[in-house]
Design a protein around this motif. Structure first.
Motif, mmCIF file in Angstrom:
data_model
loop_
_atom_site.group_PDB
_atom_site.id
_atom_site.type_symbol
_atom_site.label_atom_id
_atom_site.label_comp_id
_atom_site.label_asym_id
_atom_site.label_seq_id
_atom_site.Cartn_x
_atom_site.Cartn_y
_atom_site.Cartn_z
ATOM 1 N N VAL A 128 0.720 -1.115 -0.008
ATOM 2 C CA VAL A 128 -0.147 -0.022 -0.015
ATOM 3 C C VAL A 128 0.823 1.155 0.024
ATOM 4 N N ALA A 129 1.750 1.422 0.807
ATOM 5 C CA ALA A 129 2.701 2.362 1.009
ATOM 6 C C ALA A 129 3.315 2.556 -0.689
ATOM 7 N N ALA A 130 3.888 1.507 -1.188
ATOM 8 C CA ALA A 130 4.383 1.773 -2.705
ATOM 9 C C ALA A 130 3.378 2.214 -3.463
ATOM 10 N N ALA A 131 2.105 1.976 -3.400
ATOM 11 C CA ALA A 131 0.864 2.360 -4.417
ATOM 12 C C ALA A 131 0.775 3.758 -3.986
ATOM 13 N N ARG A 132 0.953 4.377 -2.930
ATOM 14 C CA ARG A 132 0.859 5.745 -2.445
ATOM 15 C C ARG A 132 -0.731 6.367 -2.789
ATOM 16 N N PRO A 133 -1.610 5.602 -2.162
ATOM 17 C CA PRO A 133 -2.892 5.918 -2.321
ATOM 18 C C PRO A 133 -3.242 7.339 -1.742
ATOM 19 N N ALA A 134 -4.248 8.256 -2.354
ATOM 20 C CA ALA A 134 -4.595 9.392 -1.654
ATOM 21 C C ALA A 134 -5.580 9.253 -0.553
ATOM 22 N N SER A 135 -6.307 8.122 -0.610
ATOM 23 C CA SER A 135 -7.096 7.834 0.611
ATOM 24 C C SER A 135 -6.670 7.477 1.608
ATOM 25 N N GLY A 136 -7.420 7.600 2.793
ATOM 26 C CA GLY A 136 -6.836 7.108 4.148
ATOM 27 C C GLY A 136 -6.929 5.571 4.225
ATOM 28 N N PHE A 137 -5.915 5.093 4.844
ATOM 29 C CA PHE A 137 -5.635 3.589 4.867
ATOM 30 C C PHE A 137 -5.684 3.147 6.404
ATOM 31 N N ALA A 138 -6.800 1.998 6.718
ATOM 32 C CA ALA A 138 -7.049 1.782 8.178
ATOM 33 C C ALA A 138 -6.135 0.540 8.514
#
Length: 243
Positions: A128-138
């Motif tokens: 997930v960190a590598a994908a760098r999403p703009a949304s929050g991640f729980a």
């Protein structure tokens, strides 16, 4: 007609067949779906060692394909070998995890991943960190075990998944990714109120929308390779000659 190659980098052919069946439910009739399974490694990817081996197995499996696809669907959640396949293949390569994270990101709310296999927690957090999403991640919420075990007994995992979903929602997630090919098709059988993303469905949608085939990145550092299978060595040598 879009030709999709579903590539399973583990050695479990039953898992390949199960994921193929799930992928087919999301494809138009004119699409052509073929598969290839890893010829070495492990029947499931649940550790960093297995992940590393699966990355090599993914490249080798691609080299053993029977025909050239328009897009490769790397069908292992966590996407082992994804960027290397993109360097090797002259067509788009879609990963289950990356496609699912992109799908969750489009909703612009907080998402989480629920999966099977405790070692996946750290690995998927890195994904997930590598994908760098703009949304929050729980976070990643997992139960112990191996995903391919649940293909044989999906009822076993439903209660556990609902428990994980409750934890993820309590942590602030609105969108939940079912992380694993073995969990495909289960989202309508869960009872915890949330928006669910089926990783096979997300990847198929991404594969159908993928850009047209492109020129693969030339592999230049091929001198002195040793121990590669003949098909993989031939693909790499072919790219090097075209550089």
């Amino acid at each position: 007609m879009r030709r999709i190659l579903l590539l399973n980098p583990n050695t479990n052919k039953a898992m390949t067949a199960a994921m193929r069946a799930q992928a087919a439910t999301h494809l138009p009739p004119e699409a052509e779906l073929t598969t290839v399974t890893g010829s070495f490694g492990f029947p499931g990817v649940a550790t960093r060692v297995a992940y590393a081996v699966a990355s090599h197995a993914a490249l080798d499996a691609y080299a053993r394909r029977e025909s050239d696809p328009d897009v490769v669907l790397l069908s292992c959640f966590g996407d082992p070998g994804l960027e290397a396949l993109r360097e090797l293949a002259p067509c788009p390569v879609v990963g289950l995890a990356e496609a699912s994270i992109r799908a969750a990101d489009r909703f612009a709310d907080t998402f989480a991943i629920i999966t099977v296999g405790l070692p996946w927690i750290g690995m998927l957090e890195e994904c997930v960190a590598a994908a760098r999403p703009a949304s929050g991640f729980a976070g990643v919420f997992a139960v112990d075990g191996a995903g391919f075990d649940y293909v044989r007994s999906p009822e076993t995992v439903l209660g556990a998944l609902d428990g994980l979903a409750e934890q993820a929602v309590a942590a602030g997630a609105c969108t939940l990714i079912l992380g694993g090919g073995a969990l495909a098709g289960l989202k309508h059988r869960l009872h915890t109120p949330a928006r669910y993303i089926d990783c096979i469905e997300a990847a198929v949608i991404a594969a159908l929308a993928a850009d047209a085939p492109h020129a693969g990145t030339a592999v230049r550092q091929t001198a002195g390779s040793k121990g590669l299978s003949a098909p993989l060595a031939a693909v790499i040598d072919g790219l090097a000659r075209s550089a």
